[in-house]
Every structure is written in C-alpha cells, then in structure tokens.
Scaffold this motif. Structure first.
Motif, PDB file in Angstrom:
ATOM      1  N   THR A  79       0.833  -1.208   0.000  1.00  0.00           N
ATOM      2  CA  THR A  79       0.000   0.000   0.000  1.00  0.00           C
ATOM      3  C   THR A  79       0.860   1.247   0.000  1.00  0.00           C
ATOM      4  O   THR A  79       0.621   2.191  -0.761  1.00  0.00           O
ATOM      5  N   ARG A  80       1.900   1.254   0.833  1.00  0.00           N
ATOM      6  CA  ARG A  80       2.827   2.391   0.909  1.00  0.00           C
ATOM      7  C   ARG A  80       3.594   2.579  -0.408  1.00  0.00           C
ATOM      8  O   ARG A  80       3.790   3.691  -0.871  1.00  0.00           O
ATOM      9  N   GLN A  81       4.024   1.465  -1.019  1.00  0.00           N
ATOM     10  CA  GLN A  81       4.807   1.547  -2.247  1.00  0.00           C
ATOM     11  C   GLN A  81       3.949   1.911  -3.454  1.00  0.00           C
ATOM     12  O   GLN A  81       4.439   2.537  -4.395  1.00  0.00           O
ATOM     13  N   VAL A  82       2.687   1.511  -3.442  1.00  0.00           N
ATOM     14  CA  VAL A  82       1.803   1.763  -4.579  1.00  0.00           C
ATOM     15  C   VAL A  82       1.291   3.206  -4.593  1.00  0.00           C
ATOM     16  O   VAL A  82       1.053   3.772  -5.667  1.00  0.00           O
ATOM     17  N   ALA A  83       1.149   3.822  -3.439  1.00  0.00           N
ATOM     18  CA  ALA A  83       0.573   5.173  -3.357  1.00  0.00           C
ATOM     19  C   ALA A  83       1.253   6.163  -4.310  1.00  0.00           C
ATOM     20  O   ALA A  83       0.561   6.846  -5.082  1.00  0.00           O
ATOM     21  N   PRO A  84       2.589   6.282  -4.318  1.00  0.00           N
ATOM     22  CA  PRO A  84       3.197   7.231  -5.255  1.00  0.00           C
ATOM     23  C   PRO A  84       3.026   6.815  -6.721  1.00  0.00           C
ATOM     24  O   PRO A  84       3.003   7.668  -7.610  1.00  0.00           O
ATOM     25  N   LEU A  85       2.881   5.517  -6.976  1.00  0.00           N
ATOM     26  CA  LEU A  85       2.664   5.051  -8.349  1.00  0.00           C
ATOM     27  C   LEU A  85       1.276   5.443  -8.841  1.00  0.00           C
ATOM     28  O   LEU A  85       1.101   5.792 -10.013  1.00  0.00           O
ATOM     29  N   VAL A  86       0.317   5.424  -7.935  1.00  0.00           N
ATOM     30  CA  VAL A  86      -1.038   5.872  -8.267  1.00  0.00           C
ATOM     31  C   VAL A  86      -1.030   7.389  -8.452  1.00  0.00           C
ATOM     32  O   VAL A  86      -1.563   7.911  -9.436  1.00  0.00           O
ATOM     33  N   ASP A  87      -0.378   8.094  -7.518  1.00  0.00           N
ATOM     34  CA  ASP A  87      -0.312   9.557  -7.592  1.00  0.00           C
ATOM     35  C   ASP A  87       0.345  10.043  -8.882  1.00  0.00           C
ATOM     36  O   ASP A  87      -0.045  11.075  -9.429  1.00  0.00           O
ATOM     37  N   SER A  88       1.329   9.300  -9.368  1.00  0.00           N
ATOM     38  CA  SER A  88       2.027   9.717 -10.580  1.00  0.00           C
ATOM     39  C   SER A  88       1.381   9.183 -11.860  1.00  0.00           C
ATOM     40  O   SER A  88       1.876   9.431 -12.954  1.00  0.00           O
ATOM     41  N   GLY A  89       0.282   8.437 -11.705  1.00  0.00           N
ATOM     42  CA  GLY A  89      -0.448   7.955 -12.877  1.00  0.00           C
ATOM     43  C   GLY A  89       0.126   6.704 -13.522  1.00  0.00           C
ATOM     44  O   GLY A  89      -0.278   6.340 -14.628  1.00  0.00           O
ATOM     45  N   LEU A  90       1.053   6.024 -12.837  1.00  0.00           N
ATOM     46  CA  LEU A  90       1.624   4.798 -13.392  1.00  0.00           C
ATOM     47  C   LEU A  90       0.740   3.580 -13.117  1.00  0.00           C
ATOM     48  O   LEU A  90       0.778   2.591 -13.850  1.00  0.00           O
ATOM     49  N   VAL A  91      -0.050   3.672 -12.048  1.00  0.00           N
ATOM     50  CA  VAL A  91      -0.967   2.602 -11.654  1.00  0.00           C
ATOM     51  C   VAL A  91      -2.345   3.218 -11.442  1.00  0.00           C
ATOM     52  O   VAL A  91      -2.464   4.316 -10.900  1.00  0.00           O
ATOM     53  N   ASN A  92      -3.365   2.492 -11.887  1.00  0.00           N
ATOM     54  CA  ASN A  92      -4.746   2.912 -11.664  1.00  0.00           C
ATOM     55  C   ASN A  92      -5.408   1.993 -10.656  1.00  0.00           C
ATOM     56  O   ASN A  92      -5.101   0.803 -10.604  1.00  0.00           O
ATOM     57  N   ARG A  93      -6.318   2.565  -9.879  1.00  0.00           N
ATOM     58  CA  ARG A  93      -7.190   1.762  -9.022  1.00  0.00           C
ATOM     59  C   ARG A  93      -8.486   1.578  -9.793  1.00  0.00           C
ATOM     60  O   ARG A  93      -9.010   2.525 -10.371  1.00  0.00           O
ATOM     61  N   ALA A  94      -8.991   0.354  -9.799  1.00  0.00           N
ATOM     62  CA  ALA A  94     -10.231   0.065 -10.524  1.00  0.00           C
ATOM     63  C   ALA A  94     -11.078  -0.891  -9.692  1.00  0.00           C
ATOM     64  O   ALA A  94     -10.576  -1.567  -8.796  1.00  0.00           O
ATOM     65  N   SER A  95     -12.368  -0.941 -10.005  1.00  0.00           N
ATOM     66  CA  SER A  95     -13.253  -1.894  -9.330  1.00  0.00           C
ATOM     67  C   SER A  95     -12.943  -3.301  -9.814  1.00  0.00           C
ATOM     68  O   SER A  95     -12.667  -3.521 -10.996  1.00  0.00           O
ATOM     69  N   HIS A  96     -12.993  -4.238  -8.892  1.00  0.00           N
ATOM     70  CA  HIS A  96     -12.775  -5.644  -9.236  1.00  0.00           C
ATOM     71  C   HIS A  96     -13.882  -6.083 -10.180  1.00  0.00           C
ATOM     72  O   HIS A  96     -15.056  -5.791  -9.940  1.00  0.00           O
ATOM     73  N   PRO A  97     -13.543  -6.780 -11.272  1.00  0.00           N
ATOM     74  CA  PRO A  97     -14.557  -7.151 -12.261  1.00  0.00           C
ATOM     75  C   PRO A  97     -15.649  -8.072 -11.709  1.00  0.00           C
ATOM     76  O   PRO A  97     -16.788  -8.032 -12.179  1.00  0.00           O
TER      77      PRO A  97
END
Length: 166
Positions: A79-97
């Motif tokens: 969670t800590r490592q992903v936060a900056p990746l989401v903030d910088s637009g490298l990773v998206n959060r999406a609803s589980h299909p």
C-alpha cells in the motif's frame, strides 16, 4: 529441517565462503548501481516500483493482498509503495470485475510505457555487463540466478523472524 551444520558437511566450506562473499559483493554492487540501466532512464525507477509495475504487467490487475502475497511482503508495505505510483499515474485503481466493492490495481498506459523505457535501459545494461559472455553463459547464469532466488525465497520464508534491535 536440517541445520546449517548438516548442510555444510557435504560441501567444501571454502566454496560456501566464496559463494556467500560473491553474493554479498553482488548485493552491494547491485544496490550501489541499483542496476538501473544505462542512458537517460538510468536509475530513474526504484527497485520496489520496478518490481510492482513488472508484476502488474506480467500478471494483470490484482488486489493489494494478492500483490503482497506474490511478492512475499506485507499488504501495508505494498500500500505504501503503490501510493506514489497511483499519484504519478503509473498505476490505476479500478473496481474488481467480479466484486465491484473490491479494488484492484492495474498498470496504466503511462505505467506500461514508463516500464518499457526502464526495461529497455536495464536490458542495455545487462547486454553491456555480459557483452563478452556467450548466449549459453547468459542462459546458464539466468537459470542459476533464478534457481538461487527461488531457493532463497523458500528458505527465508521458513526461517524465524529476526528480533528487532529496538
């Protein structure tokens, strides 16, 4: 489970000493250089980000728990490592299909492009480092390093936790 003394009785101690020394040297050099590649993308992505993006690219969207389990780290670290990746637009959060209430992480197009740039830089570094090696030597090294990493992961997962020094 065999003890460390059981494991060393059939192997030359000098060979094990040389192996552990070379692994320590490798770890130091890898950390110093961050094996970040060559050219403009050199050292432009830290190891944690690279491994997370790579896993999402190879395995597709997944939740934090699955990502953490697959990487052998805890969910709070992911969670800590992903936060900056989401903030910088490298990773998206999406609803589980299958469960709209759950969230999955997925590599964005920007993340995919950035990852390929870093991969290309790191491939160039590996080519440079092994330019005097044959393809068979590269293949053998990769096979053995993969096996070493898998064994290290298995063994470290069974060791008791190291007490904190605080």
């Amino acid at each position: 489970m065999p003890t460390s003394s059981d494991m060393t009785t059939h192997t030359d101690p000098a060979l094990l000493d040389a192996l552990q020394h070379q692994v320590a040297v490798f770890a130091r050099r890898a950390e110093q250089s961050r094996l970040g590649g060559v050219g403009q993308a050199r050292n432009s992505m830290d190891r944690a980000a690279y491994l997370l993006l790579n896993r999402l690219d190879n395995e597709g969207p997944m939740g934090v728990k699955a990502l953490a389990a697959g990487m052998g780290i805890d969910s709070s670290t992911v969670t800590r490592q992903v936060a900056p990746l989401v903030d910088s637009g490298l990773v998206n959060r999406a609803s589980h299909p299958e469960d709209g209430r759950a969230v999955v992480l997925q590599l964005s197009e920007r993340g995919r492009s950035r990852l390929e740039e870093v991969r290309a830089s790191r491939r160039a570094l590996m080519a440079l480092v092994t330019e005097e090696w044959t393809e068979a030597e590269r293949d053998a090294f990769c096979t053995l390093l993969t096996r070493f990493n898998a064994s290290l992961s298995t063994v470290t997962a069974t060791l008791p936790p190291v007490p904190s020094s605080s």
